[in-house]
Design an enzyme around this catalytic site. Structure first.
Site, PDB file in Angstrom:
ATOM      1  N   LYS A   1       0.073  -0.121  15.292  1.00  0.00           N
ATOM      2  CA  LYS A   1       1.442  -0.099  15.808  1.00  0.00           C
ATOM      3  C   LYS A   1       1.759  -1.209  16.808  1.00  0.00           C
ATOM      4  O   LYS A   1       2.901  -1.318  17.267  1.00  0.00           O
ATOM      5  CB  LYS A   1       1.730   1.259  16.464  1.00  0.00           C
TER       6      LYS A   1
ATOM      7  N   PRO B   1      -5.352   0.416  18.504  1.00  0.00           N
ATOM      8  CA  PRO B   1      -5.003  -0.096  17.170  1.00  0.00           C
ATOM      9  C   PRO B   1      -5.102   0.950  16.060  1.00  0.00           C
ATOM     10  O   PRO B   1      -4.782   0.677  14.917  1.00  0.00           O
ATOM     11  CB  PRO B   1      -6.031  -1.210  16.959  1.00  0.00           C
TER      12      PRO B   1
ATOM     13  N   TYR C   1      -9.490   5.282   7.077  1.00  0.00           N
ATOM     14  CA  TYR C   1      -9.721   5.647   8.485  1.00  0.00           C
ATOM     15  C   TYR C   1     -10.743   6.768   8.464  1.00  0.00           C
ATOM     16  O   TYR C   1     -10.479   7.844   7.927  1.00  0.00           O
ATOM     17  CB  TYR C   1      -8.434   6.154   9.137  1.00  0.00           C
TER      18      TYR C   1
ATOM     19  N   TYR D   1       3.276   6.659  10.110  1.00  0.00           N
ATOM     20  CA  TYR D   1       2.451   5.506   9.736  1.00  0.00           C
ATOM     21  C   TYR D   1       3.303   4.399   9.080  1.00  0.00           C
ATOM     22  O   TYR D   1       3.174   3.221   9.397  1.00  0.00           O
ATOM     23  CB  TYR D   1       1.333   5.930   8.777  1.00  0.00           C
TER      24      TYR D   1
ATOM     25  N   HIS E   1       0.850  -1.194   0.000  1.00  0.00           N
ATOM     26  CA  HIS E   1       0.000   0.000   0.000  1.00  0.00           C
ATOM     27  C   HIS E   1       0.877   1.233   0.000  1.00  0.00           C
ATOM     28  O   HIS E   1       1.712   1.407   0.883  1.00  0.00           O
ATOM     29  CB  HIS E   1      -0.933  -0.007   1.225  1.00  0.00           C
TER      30      HIS E   1
HETATM   31  C1  PHB Z   1      -6.554  -4.526  10.527  1.00  0.00           C
HETATM   32  O1  PHB Z   1      -6.472  -4.774   9.309  1.00  0.00           O
HETATM   33  O2  PHB Z   1      -6.997  -5.350  11.372  1.00  0.00           O
HETATM   34  C2  PHB Z   1      -6.121  -3.161  11.014  1.00  0.00           C
HETATM   35  C3  PHB Z   1      -5.510  -2.295  10.108  1.00  0.00           C
HETATM   36  C4  PHB Z   1      -5.106  -1.040  10.548  1.00  0.00           C
HETATM   37  C5  PHB Z   1      -5.315  -0.668  11.861  1.00  0.00           C
HETATM   38  C6  PHB Z   1      -5.926  -1.543  12.772  1.00  0.00           C
HETATM   39  C7  PHB Z   1      -6.339  -2.789  12.342  1.00  0.00           C
HETATM   40  O3  PHB Z   1      -4.927   0.578  12.274  1.00  0.00           O
END
Ligand code: PHB
Ligand code: APR
Length: 389
Positions: free
Chosen positions: A296, A292, A200, A384, A72
């Site tokens: 991280k 989450p 997000y 990130y 990505h």
């Molecule tokens: C996930 O794919 O479970 C996932 C991805 C990004 C995050 C948290 C969980 O910030």
């Protein structure tokens, strides 16, 4: 039994450390409370920083990842129907790798078995002895039989609820914690991702995240009350709520389907200082937890493993212990920067139950500034994709 390093915990931290030590000819045993099958039922974030991918490569465990993972080059941050497509390459010429933590853990177990490296499962009653002397040891029971392990060093990789951290004397241990007044309700489904990269999303109804494991397996989350229960949710109610929290143009093309997993995770920030005591060294969730939101948890476990492995290799190959003595100080410097980023992402994107209208305006201003300012975008991208080790 005698080993150079005894590793408590057969999750990603313990397995990655064990594999790196094995490749360096350092004899270690992994003690896991559950079975391999149980460990592999855990569903966790799958966004890997460059540093973790490099470590897996160094450990000789990246073959399947290189074949099956997704690359990505950016991420979408949205606010109701407004959104920013943050292009990592525009700022830092790096990317992230999407590969489920479960698959990564599976690969680590497969490598450990192929190397005939010792792993004890169903381990109970773990006690650490004489950790401030030069001859620490571990006593435990395996399938009811008592096992004693003499070692030089103990790696506490046993997660937030493990026993290792408790062996640092309470009056010497500083624990920093922040509980968030909400959780994440997660759903896994065999559907096509709504977007090629992660979304997000902050919305008037609360946070949502659109993620994936592969082009046919998606992972979605919505912010929920910290006291909520999956019993209060059907697949339909989840999909309807998700649609109401992501930009309309993506909600319109959301492919829904039956959930193959639905669960709620609490959100907290936690750090234990120090991360070492005598010959005990804490790695990963045993030492720190992040919400989450910044993906991280696994990646910070990886940076701890890097620092501890480097220090142990230095000790055994150069007979030099300075890096070991400085492990906690070194690891915590990066841990706290990751804590800050994870807290910042969480604070910007979630609806807090008690927040004032003023605070909600500040969240919107945070998004608006991010959308219009390259330096702000570069700062988010830098954090990130992963801070340097
Ligand atoms: C996930 O794919 O479970 C996932 C991805 C990004 C995050 C948290 C969980 O910030
Ligand atoms: N004895 C032996 N094993 C134990 C004990 C114990 N007393 N207590 C816990 N364990 C095992 C758990 O069963 C688990 O398999 O330690 C392992 C710890 O693994 P994780 O909790 O996954 O922590 P870590 O390896 O540091 O990985 C961090 O996993 O939880 C996610 O979000 C987290 O992505 C991050 C990553």
């Amino acid at each position: 039994m005698r080993v150079q390093v005894a590793i408590i915990g057969g999750g990603p931290s313990g397995l990655l450390l064990g594999q790196l030590l094995h490749k360096a000819g350092i004899n270690a045993v992994v003690l896991e409370r559950k079975t391999r099958e149980y460990v592999l039922t855990r569903i966790r974030a799958g966004v890997l920083e460059r540093g973790l991918v490099d470590l897996l490569d160094q450990a000789g465990v990246a073959t399947r990842l290189k074949k099956e993972s997704l690359t990505h080059e950016g991420v979408m941050i949205s606010s109701n129907d407004d959104y920013l497509e943050l292009d990592f390459n525009k700022h830092i010429q790096q990317h992230v790798t999407v590969y489920g933590q479960t698959e990564l853990t599976r690969d680590l177990y497969d490598a450990r078995e192929a190397a005939h490296a010792k792993t004890l499962f169903n381990v109970e009653n773990v006690t650490l002895n004489d950790i401030t002397t030069d001859s620490p040891s571990i006593d435990c029971t395996v399938d009811g039989h008592t096992v004693h392990i003499d070692c030089d060093y103990i790696a506490g990789c046993d997660g937030y609820h493990g026993v290792s951290r408790q062996h640092i004397p309470q009056d010497k241990r500083n624990e920093f914690i922040k509980e968030y007044p909400f959780g994440w309700l997660g759903v896994m489904s065999e559907t096509t991702p709504v977007h090629s990269e992660l979304i997000y999303s902050m919305s008037d109804r609360g946070f949502a995240l659109c993620s994936m494991r592969n082009p046919k397996l998606t992972r979605y989350y919505i912010q929920c009350d910290s006291k909520d229960s999956v019993d209060n949710w059907s697949d339909d109610s989840f999909w309807n709520e998700l649609r109401g929290r992501i930009p309309e143009e993506y909600a319109a093309k959301l492919e829904t389907g039956p959930s193959i997993e639905m669960s709620i995770a609490p959100l907290r920030s936690f750090v234990c200082e120090p991360m070492q005591w005598g010959n005990l060294y804490l790695c990963g969730d045993a030492a720190h937890i992040v919400p989450p939101t910044g993906a991280k948890g696994l990646n910070t476990a990886a940076s701890d493993v890097h620092y501890l492995f480097t220090a142990l290799k230095h000790r055994y190959q150069e007979n030099e212990s300075t890096l070991l003595e400085r492990y906690s100080q070194t690891a915590l410097k990066r841990v706290w920067k990751v804590q800050r980023f994870s807290w910042w992402m969480t604070s910007m994107l979630h609806r807090f139950p008690e927040q004032s209208l003023f605070e909600r305006k500040l969240q919107q201003a945070e998004f608006d500034f991010l959308k219009q300012n390259d330096a702000a975008q570069a700062a988010l991208a830098t954090n990130y994709v992963g801070l340097p080790y």
